[in-house]
Design a protein around this motif. Structure first.
Motif, PDB file in Angstrom:
ATOM      1  N   VAL A  12       0.843  -1.204   0.000  1.00  0.00           N
ATOM      2  CA  VAL A  12       0.000   0.000   0.000  1.00  0.00           C
ATOM      3  C   VAL A  12       0.875   1.249   0.000  1.00  0.00           C
ATOM      4  O   VAL A  12       0.643   2.180  -0.771  1.00  0.00           O
ATOM      5  CB  VAL A  12      -0.974   0.006   1.206  1.00  0.00           C
ATOM      6  CG1 VAL A  12      -1.617   1.366   1.395  1.00  0.00           C
ATOM      7  CG2 VAL A  12      -2.050  -1.060   1.042  1.00  0.00           C
ATOM      8  N   LEU A  13       1.897   1.251   0.845  1.00  0.00           N
ATOM      9  CA  LEU A  13       2.800   2.403   0.921  1.00  0.00           C
ATOM     10  C   LEU A  13       3.555   2.624  -0.388  1.00  0.00           C
ATOM     11  O   LEU A  13       3.696   3.758  -0.838  1.00  0.00           O
ATOM     12  CB  LEU A  13       3.794   2.231   2.075  1.00  0.00           C
ATOM     13  CG  LEU A  13       3.233   2.462   3.467  1.00  0.00           C
ATOM     14  CD1 LEU A  13       4.229   2.032   4.526  1.00  0.00           C
ATOM     15  CD2 LEU A  13       2.850   3.919   3.677  1.00  0.00           C
ATOM     16  N   LYS A  14       4.007   1.543  -1.002  1.00  0.00           N
ATOM     17  CA  LYS A  14       4.744   1.653  -2.266  1.00  0.00           C
ATOM     18  C   LYS A  14       3.838   2.203  -3.375  1.00  0.00           C
ATOM     19  O   LYS A  14       4.243   3.057  -4.147  1.00  0.00           O
ATOM     20  CB  LYS A  14       5.307   0.302  -2.689  1.00  0.00           C
ATOM     21  CG  LYS A  14       6.676   0.030  -2.099  1.00  0.00           C
ATOM     22  CD  LYS A  14       7.328  -1.180  -2.704  1.00  0.00           C
ATOM     23  CE  LYS A  14       8.397  -0.872  -3.701  1.00  0.00           C
ATOM     24  NZ  LYS A  14       9.549  -0.158  -3.191  1.00  0.00           N
ATOM     25  N   GLU A  15       2.606   1.710  -3.420  1.00  0.00           N
ATOM     26  CA  GLU A  15       1.677   2.109  -4.481  1.00  0.00           C
ATOM     27  C   GLU A  15       1.123   3.516  -4.274  1.00  0.00           C
ATOM     28  O   GLU A  15       0.727   4.168  -5.228  1.00  0.00           O
ATOM     29  CB  GLU A  15       0.531   1.085  -4.599  1.00  0.00           C
ATOM     30  CG  GLU A  15       1.003  -0.223  -5.196  1.00  0.00           C
ATOM     31  CD  GLU A  15      -0.059  -1.304  -5.173  1.00  0.00           C
ATOM     32  OE1 GLU A  15      -1.177  -1.051  -4.693  1.00  0.00           O
ATOM     33  OE2 GLU A  15       0.245  -2.426  -5.626  1.00  0.00           O
ATOM     34  N   ALA A  16       1.095   3.979  -3.026  1.00  0.00           N
ATOM     35  CA  ALA A  16       0.526   5.300  -2.731  1.00  0.00           C
ATOM     36  C   ALA A  16       1.373   6.420  -3.326  1.00  0.00           C
ATOM     37  O   ALA A  16       0.833   7.439  -3.767  1.00  0.00           O
ATOM     38  CB  ALA A  16       0.396   5.489  -1.227  1.00  0.00           C
ATOM     39  N   GLY A  17       2.685   6.236  -3.318  1.00  0.00           N
ATOM     40  CA  GLY A  17       3.566   7.240  -3.874  1.00  0.00           C
ATOM     41  C   GLY A  17       3.701   8.486  -3.010  1.00  0.00           C
ATOM     42  O   GLY A  17       4.255   9.487  -3.420  1.00  0.00           O
ATOM     43  N   LYS A  18       3.156   8.425  -1.800  1.00  0.00           N
ATOM     44  CA  LYS A  18       3.280   9.533  -0.849  1.00  0.00           C
ATOM     45  C   LYS A  18       3.168   8.974   0.560  1.00  0.00           C
ATOM     46  O   LYS A  18       2.608   7.890   0.749  1.00  0.00           O
ATOM     47  CB  LYS A  18       2.212  10.594  -1.102  1.00  0.00           C
ATOM     48  CG  LYS A  18       0.790  10.102  -0.866  1.00  0.00           C
ATOM     49  CD  LYS A  18      -0.230  11.200  -1.079  1.00  0.00           C
ATOM     50  CE  LYS A  18      -1.503  10.833  -0.451  1.00  0.00           C
ATOM     51  NZ  LYS A  18      -2.709  10.625  -0.912  1.00  0.00           N
ATOM     52  N   PRO A  19       3.686   9.692   1.552  1.00  0.00           N
ATOM     53  CA  PRO A  19       3.573   9.209   2.936  1.00  0.00           C
ATOM     54  C   PRO A  19       2.113   9.116   3.375  1.00  0.00           C
ATOM     55  O   PRO A  19       1.300   9.967   3.014  1.00  0.00           O
ATOM     56  CB  PRO A  19       4.317  10.273   3.749  1.00  0.00           C
ATOM     57  CG  PRO A  19       5.197  10.958   2.769  1.00  0.00           C
ATOM     58  CD  PRO A  19       4.459  10.928   1.463  1.00  0.00           C
ATOM     59  N   LEU A  20       1.790   8.070   4.113  1.00  0.00           N
ATOM     60  CA  LEU A  20       0.432   7.852   4.590  1.00  0.00           C
ATOM     61  C   LEU A  20       0.399   7.693   6.099  1.00  0.00           C
ATOM     62  O   LEU A  20       1.370   7.273   6.706  1.00  0.00           O
ATOM     63  CB  LEU A  20      -0.155   6.575   3.973  1.00  0.00           C
ATOM     64  CG  LEU A  20      -0.403   6.550   2.473  1.00  0.00           C
ATOM     65  CD1 LEU A  20      -0.824   5.147   2.060  1.00  0.00           C
ATOM     66  CD2 LEU A  20      -1.467   7.547   2.065  1.00  0.00           C
TER      67      LEU A  20
ATOM     68  N   LYS B 103      -7.496   1.794   6.031  1.00  0.00           N
ATOM     69  CA  LYS B 103      -8.662   1.956   5.161  1.00  0.00           C
ATOM     70  C   LYS B 103      -8.397   1.362   3.782  1.00  0.00           C
ATOM     71  O   LYS B 103      -9.215   0.603   3.263  1.00  0.00           O
ATOM     72  CB  LYS B 103      -8.996   3.450   5.030  1.00  0.00           C
ATOM     73  CG  LYS B 103     -10.480   3.722   5.071  1.00  0.00           C
ATOM     74  CD  LYS B 103     -10.788   5.212   5.000  1.00  0.00           C
ATOM     75  CE  LYS B 103     -10.528   5.901   6.327  1.00  0.00           C
ATOM     76  NZ  LYS B 103     -10.622   7.350   6.264  1.00  0.00           N
ATOM     77  N   ILE B 104      -7.257   1.706   3.189  1.00  0.00           N
ATOM     78  CA  ILE B 104      -6.902   1.232   1.841  1.00  0.00           C
ATOM     79  C   ILE B 104      -6.718  -0.285   1.832  1.00  0.00           C
ATOM     80  O   ILE B 104      -7.220  -0.969   0.946  1.00  0.00           O
ATOM     81  CB  ILE B 104      -5.616   1.925   1.331  1.00  0.00           C
ATOM     82  CG1 ILE B 104      -5.874   3.425   1.142  1.00  0.00           C
ATOM     83  CG2 ILE B 104      -5.150   1.304   0.014  1.00  0.00           C
ATOM     84  CD1 ILE B 104      -4.612   4.265   0.983  1.00  0.00           C
ATOM     85  N   ALA B 105      -6.016  -0.797   2.832  1.00  0.00           N
ATOM     86  CA  ALA B 105      -5.686  -2.226   2.871  1.00  0.00           C
ATOM     87  C   ALA B 105      -6.842  -3.083   3.393  1.00  0.00           C
ATOM     88  O   ALA B 105      -6.839  -4.290   3.242  1.00  0.00           O
ATOM     89  CB  ALA B 105      -4.451  -2.443   3.734  1.00  0.00           C
TER      90      ALA B 105
ATOM     91  N   TYR C  30       3.423   9.806   9.869  1.00  0.00           N
ATOM     92  CA  TYR C  30       3.319   9.444   8.448  1.00  0.00           C
ATOM     93  C   TYR C  30       4.422   8.453   8.137  1.00  0.00           C
ATOM     94  O   TYR C  30       5.517   8.557   8.673  1.00  0.00           O
ATOM     95  CB  TYR C  30       3.489  10.684   7.557  1.00  0.00           C
ATOM     96  CG  TYR C  30       2.239  11.520   7.434  1.00  0.00           C
ATOM     97  CD1 TYR C  30       1.410  11.409   6.323  1.00  0.00           C
ATOM     98  CD2 TYR C  30       1.889  12.402   8.441  1.00  0.00           C
ATOM     99  CE1 TYR C  30       0.266  12.178   6.210  1.00  0.00           C
ATOM    100  CE2 TYR C  30       0.733  13.177   8.342  1.00  0.00           C
ATOM    101  CZ  TYR C  30      -0.061  13.052   7.219  1.00  0.00           C
ATOM    102  OH  TYR C  30      -1.213  13.800   7.114  1.00  0.00           O
ATOM    103  N   TYR C  31       4.111   7.525   7.233  1.00  0.00           N
ATOM    104  CA  TYR C  31       5.083   6.495   6.883  1.00  0.00           C
ATOM    105  C   TYR C  31       5.203   6.358   5.379  1.00  0.00           C
ATOM    106  O   TYR C  31       4.244   6.541   4.650  1.00  0.00           O
ATOM    107  CB  TYR C  31       4.680   5.155   7.517  1.00  0.00           C
ATOM    108  CG  TYR C  31       4.647   5.254   9.011  1.00  0.00           C
ATOM    109  CD1 TYR C  31       5.802   5.097   9.751  1.00  0.00           C
ATOM    110  CD2 TYR C  31       3.468   5.559   9.680  1.00  0.00           C
ATOM    111  CE1 TYR C  31       5.800   5.251  11.134  1.00  0.00           C
ATOM    112  CE2 TYR C  31       3.447   5.710  11.060  1.00  0.00           C
ATOM    113  CZ  TYR C  31       4.617   5.550  11.772  1.00  0.00           C
ATOM    114  OH  TYR C  31       4.609   5.704  13.129  1.00  0.00           O
ATOM    115  N   ALA C  32       6.409   6.034   4.933  1.00  0.00           N
ATOM    116  CA  ALA C  32       6.701   5.850   3.517  1.00  0.00           C
ATOM    117  C   ALA C  32       7.746   4.758   3.368  1.00  0.00           C
ATOM    118  O   ALA C  32       8.515   4.518   4.296  1.00  0.00           O
ATOM    119  CB  ALA C  32       7.210   7.160   2.914  1.00  0.00           C
ATOM    120  N   PRO C  33       7.791   4.099   2.201  1.00  0.00           N
ATOM    121  CA  PRO C  33       8.826   3.075   2.000  1.00  0.00           C
ATOM    122  C   PRO C  33      10.204   3.726   1.985  1.00  0.00           C
ATOM    123  O   PRO C  33      10.354   4.835   1.476  1.00  0.00           O
ATOM    124  CB  PRO C  33       8.498   2.466   0.645  1.00  0.00           C
ATOM    125  CG  PRO C  33       7.424   3.284   0.039  1.00  0.00           C
ATOM    126  CD  PRO C  33       6.912   4.240   1.054  1.00  0.00           C
ATOM    127  N   ALA C  34      11.181   3.044   2.545  1.00  0.00           N
ATOM    128  CA  ALA C  34      12.559   3.537   2.506  1.00  0.00           C
ATOM    129  C   ALA C  34      13.102   3.255   1.117  1.00  0.00           C
ATOM    130  O   ALA C  34      13.055   2.122   0.660  1.00  0.00           O
ATOM    131  CB  ALA C  34      13.386   2.825   3.563  1.00  0.00           C
TER     132      ALA C  34
END
Length: 58
Positions: free
Chosen positions: A9-17, A24-26, A53-57
């Motif tokens: 979900v984080l990778k596909e979002a393209g922004k911190p969530l 909700k998304i997952a 907020y979290y994002a992929p490293a």
């Protein structure tokens, strides 16, 4: 296994969530998402660019 979903979900979002948005998304429980975030952070797979907020490293 919820770690994989959260990471995807984080990778596909393209922004911190926020964890709530990830849940909700997952379609996961917020508690599951929090646990997954904790594990992923420990493994260094995700980062927190700003508070709560979290994002992929990359």
């Amino acid at each position: 296994m919820s770690e994989e979903i959260v990471f995807k979900v984080l990778k596909e979002a393209g922004k911190p969530l926020r964890p709530g948005d990830i849940a909700k998304i997952a379609g996961l429980d917020k508690k599951e998402v929090s646990e997954a975030i904790k594990k992923l952070k420990k493994e260094g797979k995700i980062i927190s660019p700003k508070r709560c907020y979290y994002a992929p490293a990359e």
